[in-house]
Design a protein around this motif. Structure first.
Motif, PDB file in Angstrom:
ATOM      1  N   VAL A 227      27.485  35.494  76.793  1.00 19.34           N
ATOM      2  CA  VAL A 227      27.396  35.167  75.364  1.00 19.34           C
ATOM      3  C   VAL A 227      26.049  34.513  75.055  1.00 19.34           C
ATOM      4  N   ILE A 228      25.663  33.564  75.883  1.00 21.32           N
ATOM      5  CA  ILE A 228      24.375  32.880  75.665  1.00 21.32           C
ATOM      6  C   ILE A 228      23.222  33.872  75.755  1.00 21.32           C
ATOM      7  N   GLN A 229      23.298  34.759  76.747  1.00 24.81           N
ATOM      8  CA  GLN A 229      22.230  35.747  76.914  1.00 24.81           C
ATOM      9  C   GLN A 229      22.162  36.692  75.712  1.00 24.81           C
ATOM     10  N   GLY A 230      23.327  37.103  75.188  1.00 31.27           N
ATOM     11  CA  GLY A 230      23.357  38.003  74.034  1.00 31.27           C
ATOM     12  C   GLY A 230      22.756  37.359  72.796  1.00 31.27           C
ATOM     13  N   TYR A 231      23.147  36.103  72.542  1.00 35.19           N
ATOM     14  CA  TYR A 231      22.588  35.426  71.366  1.00 35.19           C
ATOM     15  C   TYR A 231      21.097  35.119  71.548  1.00 35.19           C
ATOM     16  N   ALA A 232      20.669  34.846  72.775  1.00 33.03           N
ATOM     17  CA  ALA A 232      19.241  34.612  73.018  1.00 33.03           C
ATOM     18  C   ALA A 232      18.433  35.874  72.723  1.00 33.03           C
ATOM     19  N   ASN A 233      18.958  37.062  73.131  1.00 29.88           N
ATOM     20  CA  ASN A 233      18.276  38.324  72.839  1.00 29.88           C
ATOM     21  C   ASN A 233      18.235  38.596  71.338  1.00 29.88           C
ATOM     22  N   MET A 234      19.363  38.268  70.654  1.00 34.81           N
ATOM     23  CA  MET A 234      19.403  38.483  69.214  1.00 34.81           C
ATOM     24  C   MET A 234      18.407  37.566  68.504  1.00 34.81           C
ATOM     25  N   LEU A 235      18.299  36.330  69.005  1.00 36.87           N
ATOM     26  CA  LEU A 235      17.303  35.416  68.426  1.00 36.87           C
ATOM     27  C   LEU A 235      15.896  35.956  68.611  1.00 36.87           C
ATOM     28  N   ASP A 236      15.666  36.523  69.798  1.00 36.36           N
ATOM     29  CA  ASP A 236      14.327  37.026  70.090  1.00 36.36           C
ATOM     30  C   ASP A 236      13.951  38.193  69.170  1.00 36.36           C
ATOM     31  N   ARG A 237      14.944  39.007  68.780  1.00 37.38           N
ATOM     32  CA  ARG A 237      14.642  40.181  67.967  1.00 37.38           C
ATOM     33  C   ARG A 237      14.643  39.892  66.473  1.00 37.38           C
TER      34      ARG A 237
END
Length: 433
Positions: A227-237
């Motif tokens: 979950v943390i990794q998914g939201y971190a990727n979404m933040l990056d994009r």
């Protein structure tokens, strides 16, 4: 020589030792009794002679009579005028005056009868206790007999190199993943074979428990990390320009990181407990104060449920680590709140319950939540175990394992009553060895 014959010979030998010890003990008893009876006879005789002399002398006091009897002019004589013991007399004279002249025979007969009665009672006591003492000696020697038999078996075993190679080969092929029992195929090695199979069984159970623990921990940690990794990727994009995505991602990352931190803390607690590194400080505590504190905390942090505190007895005290008891109670209350509908009641209670005439302290949490099936109750304290109908509620599956570890360290036990769609009552009773 067969094993039964060796056992029979060893048993006869041990019985002979028991008889010798018992005979020695009986002889020692009779020797003590004889010495005591002689002293009793002499003591009574002397007391009677002295009493008779003081009575004959008279005087205003015993001290004056004693002074007269021990004066320089006073003499004591034991005489026999012929006729055996019946004519035995003793005489006390002071100068020319005869203070006392008395036949000793009647009083000696009375004293002998008293001492004889005591001796008869002593002999009867030895006879009546003979069987029980002999049995007690045999029971005391029984463990020694067992050790001697096992030692005799070991000394008669003739190990050659082939037997050692057999054991070595069997040990080399041991695998903790397998449950196959070891078979050495040698009657002389049956004891070693049984011991090794017991060890293999414990190793296999420990391996399965460790493997399950690692797999479950990995699974539980994988979800928040993903979950943390998914939201971190979404933040990056997109989160750099979109404030809504930024706020959502930050909230989700905080929630999952808190969950992961809580999980790691629980894992570390259980790991320290398994390694014996969790320190406990036992002191006299009042369970009423602890449960009242948990009740007041629950009222403050959870306004969605109705809490009620019931004290069945005043000042329920025990030796405990108060912080650990609070932790276990918080786990139970937190579970009750998770699985109880908003507005429903959760009852915290404390008191004594009587078992076999002994009053034992208890604490209890009762809710009106979703309840548990009987099969789930049996596994509820296993690490990472969660019933199928509870997986929608966030949790780690470790809380009840921690509570059980704490309760076990306090010599306590759980009494659980749960019914589906009715509720659950969990009682912790302390003082069970």
């Amino acid at each position: 020589m067969s094993k039964d014959t060796r056992d029979e010979k060893q048993t006869k030998k041990m019985s002979s030792i028991a008889n010798a010890l018992h005979g020695q003990m009986v002889r020692k008893k009779f020797g003590i009794f004889l010495g005591a009876d002689i002293l009793l006879f002499l003591g009574i005789s002397f007391a009677w002679l002295l009493g008779s002399a003081l009575t004959a002398v008279g005087g205003d006091s015993v001290v004056q009579g004693w002074i007269k009897l021990t004066g320089p002019d006073t003499s004591w004589k034991l005489t026999n005028s012929g006729g055996g013991i019946r004519a035995l007399t003793y005489e006390i004279t002071s100068g020319e005056e005869v203070l006392l002249h008395q036949n000793v025979y009647p009083i000696l007969m009375v004293i002998l009868m008293i001492v004889g009665a005591v001796a008869v009672l002593q002999i009867l006591g030895v006879l009546f206790s003979y069987y029980f003492e002999h049995k007690r000696i045999k029971n005391t020697l029984q463990p020694i007999n067992e050790i001697a038999l096992r030692a005799d078996e070991l000394t008669k075993l003739s190990f050659d190199d082939a037997k050692f190679h057999t054991i070595e080969n069997a040990i080399e092929n041991i695998s903790p993943e397998e449950t196959t029992e070891l078979s050495l195929g040698d009657s002389d090695l049956q004891g070693i074979e049984a011991a090794m199979n017991n060890m293999l069984k414990r190793m296999h159970n420990a391996y399965l428990q460790q493997a399950r623990f690692v797999n479950d921990a990995s699974h539980e940690l994988r979800t928040p990390i993903a979950v943390i990794q998914g939201y971190a990727n979404m933040l990056d994009r997109w989160g750099k320009e979109d404030e809504a995505i930024l706020d959502e991602s930050i909230a989700a990352i905080k929630t999952e990181s808190d969950h992961m931190n809580h999980l790691v803390e629980q894992l570390l607690f259980l790991a320290r407990g398994d390694a014996g590194r969790n320190t406990m400080t036992f002191e006299d505590v009042c369970l009423n104060d602890i449960i009242r504190e948990i009740y007041e905390e629950s009222l403050m942090i959870d306004e969605k449920h109705v809490y009620r505190y019931v004290a069945r007895d005043e000042n329920v005290r025990m030796s405990a680590d108060s912080s650990m008891i609070k932790q276990a109670m918080r786990i139970l209350v937190d579970n009750a709140a998770k699985y109880t509908d908003e507005g429903d009641e959760i009852i915290l209670s404390v008191g004594y319950q009587e078992e076999d005439g002994v009053k034992k302290p208890y604490i209890q949490v009762q809710d009106s939540g979703m309840g548990m099936a009987e099969v789930d109750v049996k596994h509820m304290f296993e690490r990472f175990y969660r019933a199928d109908d509870t997986r929608a509620v966030q949790g780690t599956g470790l809380g009840l394992s921690i509570a059980k570890w704490i309760v076990d360290k306090h010599k306590g036990s759980f009494v659980i009553l749960s019914r589906k769609d009715i509720g659950t009552r969990i009682k912790i009773v302390f003082g069970n060895e």
